[in-house]
Design a protein around this motif. Sequence first.
Motif, PDB file in Angstrom:
ATOM      1  N   SER A  87       1.690   6.865  -6.718  1.00 47.67           N
ATOM      2  CA  SER A  87       0.766   7.501  -7.464  1.00 47.67           C
ATOM      3  C   SER A  87       1.178   9.334  -6.932  1.00 47.67           C
ATOM      4  N   TYR A  88       1.747   9.373  -5.808  1.00 49.21           N
ATOM      5  CA  TYR A  88       2.608  10.950  -5.687  1.00 49.21           C
ATOM      6  C   TYR A  88       3.556  11.425  -7.291  1.00 49.21           C
ATOM      7  N   LEU A  89       4.936   9.777  -7.314  1.00 44.26           N
ATOM      8  CA  LEU A  89       5.075   9.960  -8.356  1.00 44.26           C
ATOM      9  C   LEU A  89       4.598  10.526  -9.711  1.00 44.26           C
ATOM     10  N   ALA A  90       3.611   9.876 -10.011  1.00 48.84           N
ATOM     11  CA  ALA A  90       2.566  10.067 -11.208  1.00 48.84           C
ATOM     12  C   ALA A  90       2.319  11.560 -11.474  1.00 48.84           C
ATOM     13  N   THR A  91       1.727  11.837  -9.998  1.00 52.39           N
ATOM     14  CA  THR A  91       1.210  13.220  -9.869  1.00 52.39           C
ATOM     15  C   THR A  91       1.835  14.194  -9.895  1.00 52.39           C
ATOM     16  N   ASP A  92       3.090  14.217  -9.450  1.00 54.00           N
ATOM     17  CA  ASP A  92       4.689  15.100  -9.630  1.00 54.00           C
ATOM     18  C   ASP A  92       4.960  14.837 -11.448  1.00 54.00           C
ATOM     19  N   LYS A 140       3.413   1.361 -12.287  1.00 53.35           N
ATOM     20  CA  LYS A 140       3.702   0.915 -10.792  1.00 53.35           C
ATOM     21  C   LYS A 140       2.659   1.126 -10.113  1.00 53.35           C
ATOM     22  N   ALA A 141       1.552   1.546  -9.377  1.00 47.70           N
ATOM     23  CA  ALA A 141       1.071   1.555  -7.740  1.00 47.70           C
ATOM     24  C   ALA A 141      -0.345   0.621  -8.584  1.00 47.70           C
ATOM     25  N   ALA A 142      -0.841   0.368  -9.663  1.00 49.55           N
ATOM     26  CA  ALA A 142      -1.752  -0.670 -10.143  1.00 49.55           C
ATOM     27  C   ALA A 142      -0.775  -2.218  -9.594  1.00 49.55           C
ATOM     28  N   ASN A 143       0.222  -2.182 -10.033  1.00 48.12           N
ATOM     29  CA  ASN A 143       1.013  -3.528  -9.727  1.00 48.12           C
ATOM     30  C   ASN A 143       1.414  -3.696  -7.893  1.00 48.12           C
ATOM     31  N   ALA A 144       1.489  -2.394  -7.158  1.00 52.19           N
ATOM     32  CA  ALA A 144       2.045  -2.733  -5.767  1.00 52.19           C
ATOM     33  C   ALA A 144       0.254  -3.137  -5.440  1.00 52.19           C
ATOM     34  N   ASN A 145      -0.835  -2.831  -5.403  1.00 52.09           N
ATOM     35  CA  ASN A 145      -1.433  -2.667  -5.109  1.00 52.09           C
ATOM     36  C   ASN A 145      -2.509  -4.172  -5.593  1.00 52.09           C
ATOM     37  N   ILE A 146      -2.074  -5.016  -6.062  1.00 53.80           N
ATOM     38  CA  ILE A 146      -2.063  -6.488  -6.075  1.00 53.80           C
ATOM     39  C   ILE A 146      -1.426  -7.169  -5.226  1.00 53.80           C
ATOM     40  N   GLY A 147       0.196  -7.276  -4.359  1.00 55.10           N
ATOM     41  CA  GLY A 147       0.355  -7.839  -3.701  1.00 55.10           C
ATOM     42  C   GLY A 147      -0.363  -7.173  -2.241  1.00 55.10           C
ATOM     43  N   ALA A 148      -1.209  -6.327  -1.885  1.00 55.76           N
ATOM     44  CA  ALA A 148      -1.925  -5.737  -0.814  1.00 55.76           C
ATOM     45  C   ALA A 148      -2.918  -6.748  -0.849  1.00 55.76           C
ATOM     46  N   ALA A 149      -3.593  -6.682  -1.757  1.00 54.48           N
ATOM     47  CA  ALA A 149      -4.640  -7.775  -2.309  1.00 54.48           C
ATOM     48  C   ALA A 149      -4.498  -9.287  -2.049  1.00 54.48           C
ATOM     49  N   LEU A 180       0.808  -1.163   0.428  1.00 58.56           N
ATOM     50  CA  LEU A 180      -0.101   0.125  -0.147  1.00 58.56           C
ATOM     51  C   LEU A 180       1.286   0.996   0.256  1.00 58.56           C
ATOM     52  N   SER A 181       2.161   0.974   0.933  1.00 55.00           N
ATOM     53  CA  SER A 181       2.673   2.344   0.973  1.00 55.00           C
ATOM     54  C   SER A 181       3.679   3.039  -0.825  1.00 55.00           C
ATOM     55  N   ASP A 182       3.981   1.211  -1.525  1.00 51.27           N
ATOM     56  CA  ASP A 182       4.522   1.245  -2.628  1.00 51.27           C
ATOM     57  C   ASP A 182       3.334   2.008  -3.680  1.00 51.27           C
ATOM     58  N   ALA A 183       2.330   1.904  -3.460  1.00 54.34           N
ATOM     59  CA  ALA A 183       1.368   2.286  -4.232  1.00 54.34           C
ATOM     60  C   ALA A 183       1.147   3.696  -4.041  1.00 54.34           C
ATOM     61  N   THR A 184       0.958   4.122  -3.145  1.00 55.04           N
ATOM     62  CA  THR A 184       0.823   5.306  -2.572  1.00 55.04           C
ATOM     63  C   THR A 184       2.272   5.770  -3.256  1.00 55.04           C
TER      64      THR A 184
END
Length: 478
Positions: free
Chosen positions: A167-172, A310-319, A160-164
């Motif tokens: 997302s922060y880097l994508a926003t930048d 990458k965020a979507a990929n990390a969310n798979i790990g949390a799921a 979850l932290s990696d996904a966030t």
Amino acid sequence: MTPMTKPIALACAALLSACSLAPSYERPAAPVAAAFPSDSAGAASRTSLPLPLPADAKAAVDTGWRDYFTDTRLQQLIAAALDNNRDLRTAALRIEEARALYNIQSADRLPNVSLGATDTRAKTPAFLSTTGQSTIGKRYDVGVSVSSFELDFFGRVKSLSDATLASYLATDEARQAAQIALVAQVAQAYYTERAYAEQYALAQQTYEARARTYKLTQQRAEVGASSRLDLRSNETLMETARAAALTLARQRAQADNALTLLVGQPATAAASGAMPSDQQIDALNAVPEGLPSDLLARRPDIRAAEQRLKAANANIGAARAAFFPRISLTAAIGSSSPSLGGLFDSGSGSWSFAPQLTLPIFDAGRNSANLTLTDVRKNIAVADYEKTIQTAFREVADALAARDYLGEQVNAQRAVQDAQADRLKLLQLRFDNGVASTLDVLDAQRELFSAQQSLVQARLLRTTTAIDLYRSLGGGLK
């Protein structure tokens, strides 16, 4: 090691050694050709050849907008837009929002330690008291506690932290893409306003010249030297030029309003200036091409799409981690006493340690559905990433194709204007000598005016295409 510090040390060790169930990230292959199409004016076909940069050339991404746009007024407008544009300001605030969300999520990877002090008073009724009388008990507690800290054995919190973070880097990256787009939009709006101003000046000059001709024709018609047909033909041309001037005045005002919106303040610098010269347009179009690999590495919108992937990929790990046991700890260490004065006396120390294990047994398919959802969202992110690459590739290819042909188009349009101007001179001489008719001269005037307007439009199109090429290659950030 005290009984309380040992569990905390074990928890930290487990946190640092947590595994991740997220899939290993692999960048999808770019769904585009290995090189941009290369067009040459007059070529019968298109060929796909690598376009390496000259050894002494600077790529678009290495060319700052101040170096690319040398017009002083335009530089002032771009600088003002970067400071005042509300869309760009919103994009910057989105970064702050994403950074705060990341800090919130990453805080779950470390235990939250809090200091607490309580004063508890409770009344015991007489029938429950051992003395047969009602009593009022007092208790004072002070201590440090860790509440519901999850031992991230399966990497749920880390994912979850990696996904966030992604997302922060994508926003930048999105903010940088917005800045590049803004620079290009201001430049295009500025030159569009300047083109309308130039066309308006031509229309106004044409109208004034035709008005003088109409007055002369009117005087000749009054003494019978000109026919009523000649008079009405001159009037038609005069009013046509006036209508064109009014239309261009409106378009110029609207273009100035669009520029004001982009700049975020009145665009006073647009009140003067001119379209770039042919030499300046040639310099703008001389930006060397970047290879597709340059786009993948440097275009912010592509990098933003990859961060979202990458965020979507990390969310798979949390799921995935949701299918495994979740272990959390609640612990406290401090001092307790029935009186406030004895709170820190010897022997008043207290501690508690309460590990909790939660294992999902039946959730009506919630975890399975959530895993399916994350897989689908990753596939959507892959498609979005590939579409972003394809869009970027097309933008560059279109700009390259336009650049190869627009130079010749401008030259051809200038030749048309020169020919029409010479034709008007010759017809005027023939008319003065009584060989050509008035209608021939009027037709030549109309064709010359049309050629002049078309030349301005062609030069504007070539300028905006050069700006598009610069933007699509990733230039304009600094």
